[in-house]
Scaffold this active site. Sequence first.
Site, short mmCIF file in Angstrom:
data_model
loop_
_atom_site.label_atom_id
_atom_site.label_comp_id
_atom_site.label_asym_id
_atom_site.label_seq_id
_atom_site.Cartn_x
_atom_site.Cartn_y
_atom_site.Cartn_z
N GLU A 203 6.21 2.25 6.57
CA GLU A 203 7.30 2.87 5.80
C GLU A 203 7.95 4.05 6.51
OE1 GLU A 203 5.11 0.70 2.51
OE2 GLU A 203 4.65 1.57 4.45
N GLU B 75 -0.41 -2.91 0.83
CA GLU B 75 -0.86 -2.27 -0.40
C GLU B 75 -1.25 -3.30 -1.45
OE1 GLU B 75 1.68 1.85 -0.43
OE2 GLU B 75 2.82 0.00 -0.62
#
Length: 253
Positions: free
Chosen positions: A128, A108
């Site tokens: 995640e 990210e």
Amino acid sequence: MSEEVLLAERDGVLEVTINRPEQRNAMTKAAAEAIGAAMDLLDSAAHLRCAILTGVGGGFCSGMDLKGFLKGELPVDPRGGFGGLCTWTPNKPVIAAVDGFALAGGFELALACDLIVASEGARFGIPEVKRGLVAGGGGVVHLPRLLPRPLAMELALTGEPIDARRALELGLVNRVTQGPAIEAARALARTIAANGPLAVAASKGIVRDSWLWPVEEFSARQAPYIARVFASEDAREGAQAFAEKRAPRWQGR
């Protein structure tokens, strides 16, 4: 500035290096705030034209420091979010130089930069879900805008990474290098830094902000970005340098 983030300047380029090699450059709150402060320095210093964000030890960033998370710490900057950059961007360009892993928040963070240069062995992914978490630093928002929805969905739901060549094929990465990414990132930064700084900042702003502009409003929306550029001394200098067949001498005004 935290020792977890190192700064260096080279030919008008600010190099920002995550310095937690023993923790695979996992992001902490201190590191996030230091990156945010570095971005402020980038924007405030007239002699700096762009930045490179990278990591030491052959890896970019493995995401959130889970030990810190278990202690109640979130690796965010109040303005910039995760890594000091995921919810805010400076006016000047930022290049991610990715070696090794850019995973979870590290991916990210790379996506939050304006360009990505990766070495051949780099890996990108948002794993995640494998830890019962969600890629809340922008991964599940940005990837569907950058990729076909099924591909973005696969990355989000499986948590499996892709390699640098696949990322290049998908348009997520600008360059893939045989050696360390930093040298190719420096070459790209030099090319950017040679251009008119006001024009570069305005161009970045329009590319970034125009994503959801209605087509019929394009001209009106971009006018504030470019008005200052066309009225600047740099614009006249660029034309004069072209006429005189010499390199322009930018003043940033």
